[in-house]
Design a protein around this motif. Structure first.
Motif, short mmCIF file in Angstrom:
data_model
loop_
_atom_site.label_atom_id
_atom_site.label_comp_id
_atom_site.label_asym_id
_atom_site.label_seq_id
_atom_site.Cartn_x
_atom_site.Cartn_y
_atom_site.Cartn_z
N THR A 98 0.86 -1.18 0.02
CA THR A 98 0.10 0.13 -0.13
C THR A 98 0.81 1.18 -0.02
O THR A 98 1.98 1.13 0.26
CB THR A 98 -0.99 -0.11 1.48
N ILE A 99 0.12 2.36 -0.27
CA ILE A 99 0.87 3.64 -0.23
C ILE A 99 1.61 3.90 1.23
O ILE A 99 2.76 4.49 1.19
CB ILE A 99 0.05 4.83 -0.58
N ASN A 100 0.79 3.75 2.20
CA ASN A 100 1.54 3.74 3.75
C ASN A 100 2.62 2.97 3.64
O ASN A 100 3.79 3.42 4.29
CB ASN A 100 0.34 3.43 4.75
N GLU A 120 2.97 9.37 11.99
CA GLU A 120 2.84 10.77 11.84
C GLU A 120 3.52 11.42 10.77
O GLU A 120 2.74 12.24 10.14
CB GLU A 120 3.24 11.20 13.28
N ARG A 121 4.71 10.95 10.40
CA ARG A 121 5.34 11.59 9.40
C ARG A 121 4.76 11.13 8.06
O ARG A 121 4.63 11.88 7.09
CB ARG A 121 6.73 11.04 9.32
N VAL A 122 4.46 9.88 7.83
CA VAL A 122 3.62 9.50 6.72
C VAL A 122 2.21 10.28 6.65
O VAL A 122 2.14 10.70 5.46
CB VAL A 122 3.29 7.83 6.92
N ALA A 123 1.61 10.49 7.54
CA ALA A 123 0.25 11.30 7.58
C ALA A 123 0.51 12.74 6.94
O ALA A 123 -0.29 13.31 6.22
CB ALA A 123 -0.52 11.11 8.89
N SER A 124 1.66 13.20 7.42
CA SER A 124 1.98 14.74 7.29
C SER A 124 2.31 14.83 5.97
O SER A 124 1.88 15.81 5.31
CB SER A 124 3.37 15.02 8.22
N PHE A 136 -4.38 3.82 2.03
CA PHE A 136 -4.49 2.28 2.18
C PHE A 136 -4.63 1.76 0.77
O PHE A 136 -5.04 0.51 0.82
CB PHE A 136 -5.69 2.04 3.05
N LYS A 137 -4.66 2.52 -0.06
CA LYS A 137 -4.84 2.05 -1.73
C LYS A 137 -3.28 1.62 -1.92
O LYS A 137 -2.42 1.91 -1.47
CB LYS A 137 -5.31 3.04 -2.65
#
Length: 229
Positions: A98-100, A120-124, A136-137
Motif C-alpha cells: 500500500t501507499i502507507n 505521523e510523518r507518513v500522515a504529514s 490504504f490504496k
C-alpha cells in the motif's frame, strides 16, 4: 550554515568515457525553484545522476547539501540521498504494498525506529500533497497524477534540503501536469528547494522561474524576458 545548496565550478560530466557536459558552473540557493531544460539526450539525466551519486564527478568542483561530489565515497551515497528528495518520471512505487507501506519502507530504510513518529510523518507528507485519504490504496488503484503526488510525498519524508525532480510530469497529461506542478509550487513556497528537469515548456511559461538549459555539451542560464507594465 551556507545558503548555497548546490554549486558546481568548471565541472565536466562523463558517462563512461563519453563527455556529456563540460565547463558547468552553477549555483542553487536555499528556497530556489530552478528548471533544467534541454532536448532528449542533451545531458539532463546524466547531470541529475551526478547530483545523487549515480555518476562520479571526476573533473571540476561540486558541492551538494554539504557533500563534496569529487570525493564522494560509495558508503556516503545513502547519507547524501537522505538529504535529497528524488522524484522520478515513472514514480518507482513498490507495487506489492500500500501507499502507507511504501512510505514506511523508506523511513525504515533511512533509520527511523519509532512507529508512532513514523505514522505521523507518513500522515504529514500525504497531507502536504493532498492524498491523506489514499494511504490504504495500492499504486495500481491510483491515477498517474495521484501516483506522482505519492512520489513527491515520498521525496519529502526526510525533510530534504534539495528536491531533484527528473521529468516529474513526463508521463502525465497537460491538466494532471498542472496539478502536480501546483503541488511542487506549494512545497517550494513552504521553503523546499527544487531543481526540476523538464521538457514541458508550457509549464515554464505558466510558472516562470530561474531556468538552466543543456545544449551543445554545456549548461547555461536562460534569461526569461519580463513584460513591463
Amino acid at each position: 550554515m551556507s545558503n548555497t545548496v548546490l554549486e558546481l565550478k568548471n565541472a565536466s560530466i562523463f558517462q563512461g568515457k563519453s563527455l556529456i557536459l563540460s565547463e558547468v558552473n552553477l549555483e542553487v540557493k536555499k528556497g530556489d525553484f530552478v528548471y533544467l531544460i534541454g532536448k532528449t539526450g542533451s545531458g539532463k539525466s546524466s547531470f541529475m545522476k551526478t547530483l545523487y551519486g549515480d555518476l562520479k564527478l571526476t573533473q571540476g568542483e561540486g558541492h551538494i547539501v554539504e557533500f563534496d561530489l569529487p570525493t564522494l565515497k560509495e558508503k556516503d551515497i545513502p547519507f547524501l540521498r537522505r538529504k535529497l528528495g528524488i522524484v522520478f518520471q515513472d514514480f518507482k512505487l513498490l507495487t506489492d504494498r500500500t501507499i502507507n507501506d511504501n512510505l514506511l519502507f523508506v523511513l525504515k530504510a533511512t533509520g527511523w525506529k519509532d512507529k508512532t513518529k513514523m505514522a505521523e510523518r507518513v500522515a504529514s507528507v500525504l497531507e502536504k500533497v493532498d492524498m491523506k485519504t489514499k494511504g490504504f490504496k495500492f499504486p495500481h488503484e491510483l491515477s498517474g497524477g495521484e501516483q506522482q503526488r505519492i512520489a513527491i510525498a515520498r521525496a519529502l519524508l526526510n525533510d530534504p534540503e534539495l528536491i531533484l525532480a527528473d521529468e516529474p510530469t513526463g508521463n502525465l497529461d497537460p491538466q494532471t501536469s498542472i496539478e502536480v506542478m501546483e503541488v511542487l509550487q506549494d512545497i517550494n513556497k513552504n521553503g523546499n528547494t527544487i531543481l526540476m528537469a523538464t521538457h514541458d515548456y508550457a509549464l515554464l511559461l505558466k510558472y516562470p522561474s530561474k531556468t538552466l538549459k543543456c545544449d551543445d555539451n554545456r549548461i547555461f542560464e536562460v534569461v526569461q524576458r519580463k513584460t513591463t507594465v
